[in-house]
Structure formats: structure tokens, C-alpha cells
Motif scaffolding. Structure first.
Motif, mmCIF file in Angstrom:
data_model
loop_
_atom_site.group_PDB
_atom_site.id
_atom_site.type_symbol
_atom_site.label_atom_id
_atom_site.label_comp_id
_atom_site.label_asym_id
_atom_site.label_seq_id
_atom_site.Cartn_x
_atom_site.Cartn_y
_atom_site.Cartn_z
ATOM 1 N N VAL A 262 0.835 -1.201 0.000
ATOM 2 C CA VAL A 262 0.000 0.000 0.000
ATOM 3 C C VAL A 262 0.871 1.253 0.000
ATOM 4 C CG1 VAL A 262 -1.725 1.306 1.295
ATOM 5 C CG2 VAL A 262 -1.890 -1.176 1.160
ATOM 6 N N LYS A 263 1.864 1.281 0.878
ATOM 7 C CA LYS A 263 2.734 2.453 0.966
ATOM 8 C C LYS A 263 3.517 2.657 -0.327
ATOM 9 C CE LYS A 263 3.375 1.861 5.954
ATOM 10 N NZ LYS A 263 4.356 1.672 7.050
ATOM 11 N N GLY A 264 4.075 1.568 -0.858
ATOM 12 C CA GLY A 264 4.872 1.689 -2.077
ATOM 13 C C GLY A 264 4.061 2.172 -3.261
ATOM 14 N N THR A 265 2.865 1.599 -3.440
ATOM 15 C CA THR A 265 2.014 1.995 -4.564
ATOM 16 C C THR A 265 1.533 3.432 -4.414
ATOM 17 O OG1 THR A 265 1.260 -0.295 -4.774
ATOM 18 C CG2 THR A 265 -0.051 1.385 -5.866
ATOM 19 N N LEU A 266 1.160 3.815 -3.193
ATOM 20 C CA LEU A 266 0.684 5.176 -2.953
ATOM 21 C C LEU A 266 1.809 6.198 -3.143
ATOM 22 C CD1 LEU A 266 -1.547 7.093 -2.159
ATOM 23 C CD2 LEU A 266 -1.093 6.574 0.236
ATOM 24 N N ASN A 267 3.004 5.877 -2.690
ATOM 25 C CA ASN A 267 4.134 6.799 -2.870
ATOM 26 C C ASN A 267 4.413 7.067 -4.345
ATOM 27 O OD1 ASN A 267 4.588 7.132 -0.137
ATOM 28 N ND2 ASN A 267 6.096 5.487 -0.017
ATOM 29 N N ILE A 268 4.385 5.999 -5.164
ATOM 30 C CA ILE A 268 4.620 6.172 -6.594
ATOM 31 C C ILE A 268 3.519 7.022 -7.226
ATOM 32 C CG2 ILE A 268 4.728 4.955 -8.801
ATOM 33 C CD1 ILE A 268 6.071 2.643 -7.331
ATOM 34 N N ALA A 269 2.261 6.781 -6.820
ATOM 35 C CA ALA A 269 1.145 7.568 -7.362
ATOM 36 C C ALA A 269 1.258 9.029 -6.969
ATOM 37 C CB ALA A 269 -0.176 6.976 -6.867
ATOM 38 N N LEU A 270 1.692 9.304 -5.736
ATOM 39 C CA LEU A 270 1.863 10.693 -5.304
ATOM 40 C C LEU A 270 2.963 11.389 -6.107
ATOM 41 C CD1 LEU A 270 1.568 10.238 -1.426
ATOM 42 C CD2 LEU A 270 -0.087 11.352 -2.932
ATOM 43 N N LEU A 271 4.055 10.687 -6.362
ATOM 44 C CA LEU A 271 5.142 11.270 -7.156
ATOM 45 C C LEU A 271 4.688 11.597 -8.568
ATOM 46 C CD1 LEU A 271 8.162 9.037 -6.033
ATOM 47 C CD2 LEU A 271 7.771 11.438 -5.461
ATOM 48 N N GLU A 278 6.063 20.286 -3.579
ATOM 49 C CA GLU A 278 6.994 19.657 -2.651
ATOM 50 C C GLU A 278 6.169 19.128 -1.469
ATOM 51 O OE1 GLU A 278 10.043 22.284 -1.400
ATOM 52 O OE2 GLU A 278 10.689 22.811 -3.425
ATOM 53 N N PHE A 279 6.466 17.917 -1.049
ATOM 54 C CA PHE A 279 5.647 17.336 0.016
ATOM 55 C C PHE A 279 6.420 16.234 0.734
ATOM 56 C CE2 PHE A 279 4.874 14.898 -3.817
ATOM 57 C CZ PHE A 279 4.914 13.579 -3.395
ATOM 58 N N THR A 280 5.975 15.953 1.951
ATOM 59 C CA THR A 280 6.489 14.821 2.731
ATOM 60 C C THR A 280 5.298 13.957 3.146
ATOM 61 O OG1 THR A 280 6.394 16.113 4.780
ATOM 62 C CG2 THR A 280 8.500 16.064 3.582
ATOM 63 N N VAL A 281 5.532 12.655 3.289
ATOM 64 C CA VAL A 281 4.466 11.707 3.587
ATOM 65 C C VAL A 281 4.783 10.968 4.884
ATOM 66 C CG1 VAL A 281 3.129 9.735 2.751
ATOM 67 C CG2 VAL A 281 4.040 11.402 1.128
ATOM 68 N N VAL A 282 3.787 10.857 5.756
ATOM 69 C CA VAL A 282 3.911 10.106 7.001
ATOM 70 C C VAL A 282 2.728 9.148 7.078
ATOM 71 C CG1 VAL A 282 3.960 10.212 9.515
ATOM 72 C CG2 VAL A 282 5.105 11.990 8.168
ATOM 73 N N TYR A 283 3.015 7.874 7.449
ATOM 74 C CA TYR A 283 1.971 6.861 7.564
ATOM 75 C C TYR A 283 1.752 6.526 9.034
ATOM 76 C CZ TYR A 283 2.404 6.114 2.549
ATOM 77 O OH TYR A 283 2.419 6.286 1.194
ATOM 78 N N PRO A 284 0.664 7.016 9.627
ATOM 79 C CA PRO A 284 0.340 6.597 11.005
ATOM 80 C C PRO A 284 -0.046 5.118 11.017
ATOM 81 C CG PRO A 284 -0.839 8.599 10.367
ATOM 82 C CD PRO A 284 -0.269 8.001 9.119
ATOM 83 N N LYS A 285 -0.248 4.591 12.218
ATOM 84 C CA LYS A 285 -0.639 3.183 12.371
ATOM 85 C C LYS A 285 -1.999 2.944 11.729
ATOM 86 C CE LYS A 285 -1.300 -0.442 15.839
ATOM 87 N NZ LYS A 285 -0.453 -1.400 15.143
ATOM 88 N N ILE A 286 -2.138 1.746 11.122
ATOM 89 C CA ILE A 286 -3.405 1.381 10.483
ATOM 90 C C ILE A 286 -4.532 1.402 11.516
ATOM 91 C CG2 ILE A 286 -4.668 -0.502 9.364
ATOM 92 C CD1 ILE A 286 -2.090 -1.341 8.064
ATOM 93 N N VAL A 287 -5.651 1.989 11.141
ATOM 94 C CA VAL A 287 -6.817 2.045 12.007
ATOM 95 C C VAL A 287 -7.746 0.896 11.640
ATOM 96 C CG1 VAL A 287 -8.817 3.416 12.713
ATOM 97 C CG2 VAL A 287 -6.629 4.534 12.230
ATOM 98 N N GLU A 288 -8.181 0.138 12.642
ATOM 99 C CA GLU A 288 -9.039 -1.010 12.383
ATOM 100 C C GLU A 288 -10.445 -0.542 12.035
ATOM 101 O OE1 GLU A 288 -10.415 -5.175 14.521
ATOM 102 O OE2 GLU A 288 -9.298 -3.649 15.613
#
Length: 302
Positions: A262-271, A278-288
Motif C-alpha cells: 500500500v505504501k509503495g504503490t501510494l508513494n509512486i502515485a503521489l510522485l 513539494e511534500f512529505t508523507v507520514v503513515y500513522p498506524k493502520i486504524v481497524e
């Protein structure tokens, strides 16, 4: 010639006497050598062909039940356990060992067997509870004590999990009943992801265009789950240097084999879609998505 006949006749009589020789008497039943030999032969035959019987039962059930693998597995186990009990009773009957005999020796063996096989019996009983209540099924993605994997087998002693690193983990059934278990796909496979994206604060920054770009990124993800709620994007923080946006979206966990996907695919899509920012990405813990307890159980003020 008569001598040979006498010798063979003598051997025959001796074998007949040995075959019908009474080893012991239990509750009025004579346990003969013939009974013991036939019981042993039947036991060995059952041990040899039990695998073929199990395979035959499995194929028959699969031909009848194709949609629910877990129900097929539960029926298969119950049939095998029932057949095993009948087979053991049959062997005891052939050996002339009455079942009521175990009432006398059961008390003496109960303590030893209870202490030595306590965990085995506990796992077996837990397997029956799992088959009846079905808190997990074959194919479910579950997490327990930090181990995340797919259920591949529910046996009499343990449940087998196949982790996303292709490692087989055997979890005792009693441990599943005694500890907290997170089943990510119990009722559905939708889970909520949160992403924080920060971008520098400039005078030319158009937050509405930025939000639209973020929404386009999420909507184009192949694993994005079309839930009743749409993708949520909030401007959660403003300071002198940057804006911080929070994205809530649902994804179908059954469509990917590793959470890092999920993170890898989303990072590529954001790029690809945010080339002008210019942006930075942070992934908090998955919410159930599914709460551990029903909201109706909570008292007012909690």
C-alpha cells in the motif's frame, strides 16, 4: 506317509490351540490370541489406509461444497473424528475388550492422562469451538501477537498461518481462544488507512487544487475499497512553514499480499500526480475498521 500326516495333524492341533488360547478374561469375555491378532491386523490396515480414506472424504465433500472451504474443512474433520471413534470401538469389540472395562481403569489413568495430555485435549476442544463458532476461516487474514498472516489450515491441534514472508506459523488452538485475535477479514476485507501529507506554505499555494489532486490519487488506486464513506481529506494543521493534510481511505486487504505494498504503490502515485508540489508523507498506524467491542456495550460517558 502316515508319519508325515501325524506330524501335520499335531502341528494343526497346536496351532488351533494357540489360535484359541485364552490370554485373559475381562468382565466374563475371553480375550484369545485370535482376537488380539485380528485386532492388530485391523489396526495396521486402518493405519495404512487412513490417508486414502481421508483423501476420499475430502474429495467427496469438495465436490458437494465448493463455495465454503471452511465449512468443508469442518465437516471433513468431524467425519474423520467420528470414523476414528467407530473404528476404535470396532477394534476393541474384535479384541473382546468391553468398553465398560475402562470405567474401572479410567480413574487410575485419568490423573496421568489428564496431566500429560492436558494441552492436547485443550487444543482439540478449542478446535471444535473454532469449527462451531467460526471466529476465523480458511483464507482469513488474522493478526495475533504481532504475527500477520493468512489462515491456510484449521486442524485438531493448531491453526496454520502463512505470513506475507511465506513463513508457516503454527498457532495452538487453545492459544487462539485465550488471547486477543484480530481478524481483518471476519465480515469484510475493508480496512482504513491514514496518510499525512505536508507541503510547504507559499503564497501561490491553492489548497483546493491540492485536495483534488490527492483525491484523484486515492480514487485511482486499484486496491481502494468503495466503501459507504468516500475518501476523507482534512487540513489538520497550519503553521508558519507548511500545511498538513490528513487522508482517510479504505482499501481491500484481500487484494495485496503485503501491507508495505500500500505504501509503495501510494508513494509512486503521489510522485506521479504531485510533480508540481513539494511534500512529505507520514503513515500513522493502520486504524481497524471493525471495533473490538460493540458500541452498545459502552456506558454513557465512556
Amino acid at each position: 506317509m502316515e508319519e508325515i500326516y501325524n506330524i501335520l495333524n499335531l502341528i494343526g492341533r497346536n496351532l488351533h490351540e494357540i489360535w484359541h488360547y485364552t490370554i485373559l478374561t475381562i468382565s466374563g469375555n475371553s480375550v484369545r490370541v485370535s482376537n488380539i491378532i485380528m485386532a492388530i491386523a485391523l489396526f495396521l490396515a486402518g493405519f495404512k489406509y487412513s490417508g486414502h480414506f481421508s483423501k476420499y472424504v475430502k474429495n467427496c465433500i469438495k465436490s458437494k461444497i465448493n463455495s465454503d472451504k471452511d465449512a468443508a474443512n469442518a465437516i471433513e474433520k468431524l467425519i474423520l473424528y467420528t470414523a476414528l471413534c467407530i473404528y476404535v470401538v470396532t477394534i476393541l469389540e474384535i479384541a473382546h475388550v468391553p468398553l465398560k472395562t475402562f470405567a474401572f481403569i479410567g480413574g487410575a489413568l485419568a490423573i496421568g492422562i489428564g496431566l500429560g495430555a492436558q494441552s492436547i485435549i485443550g487444543n482439540f476442544i478449542s478446535s471444535l469451538i473454532i469449527m462451531i463458532e467460526r471466529p476465523l476461516k480458511i483464507g482469513d487474514i488474522v493478526e495475533m501477537e504481532g504475527v500477520l498472516g493468512t489462515v491456510t489450515s484449521v486442524g485438531a491441534r493448531c491453526v496454520v498461518l502463512n505470513t506475507f514472508s511465506n513463513v508457516e506459523v503454527l498457532v495452538p488452538n487453545s492459544k487462539l481462544m485465550q488471547n486477543s485475535l484480530v481478524n481483518w477479514t471476519l465480515t469484510n476485507s475493508a480496512i482504513k488507512h491514514q496518510v499525512e501529507i505536508s507541503t510547504p506554505k507559499t503564497s501561490k499555494f491553492n489548497y483546493q487544487e491540492f485536495i483534488r489532486a490527492l483525491k484523484t490519487v486515492i480514487d485511482n488506486l486499484e486496491f481502494a475499497h468503495q466503501h459507504t464513506d468516500e475518501t476523507e481529506i482534512y487540513l489538520t494543521k497550519i503553521d508558519s512553514h507548511q500545511f498538513t493534510f490528513l487522508i482517510n481511505f479504505y482499501c481491500n486487504i484481500a487484494q495485496f499480499q503485503n501491507p508495505e505494498y500500500v505504501k509503495g504503490t501510494l508513494n509512486i502515485a503521489l510522485l506521479e500526480h504531485l510533480k508540481d508540489y513539494e511534500f512529505t508523507v507520514v503513515y500513522p498506524k493502520i486504524v481497524e475498521l471493525k471495533p473490538l467491542s460493540d458500541k452498545s456495550d459502552k456506558t454513557p460517558g465512556d
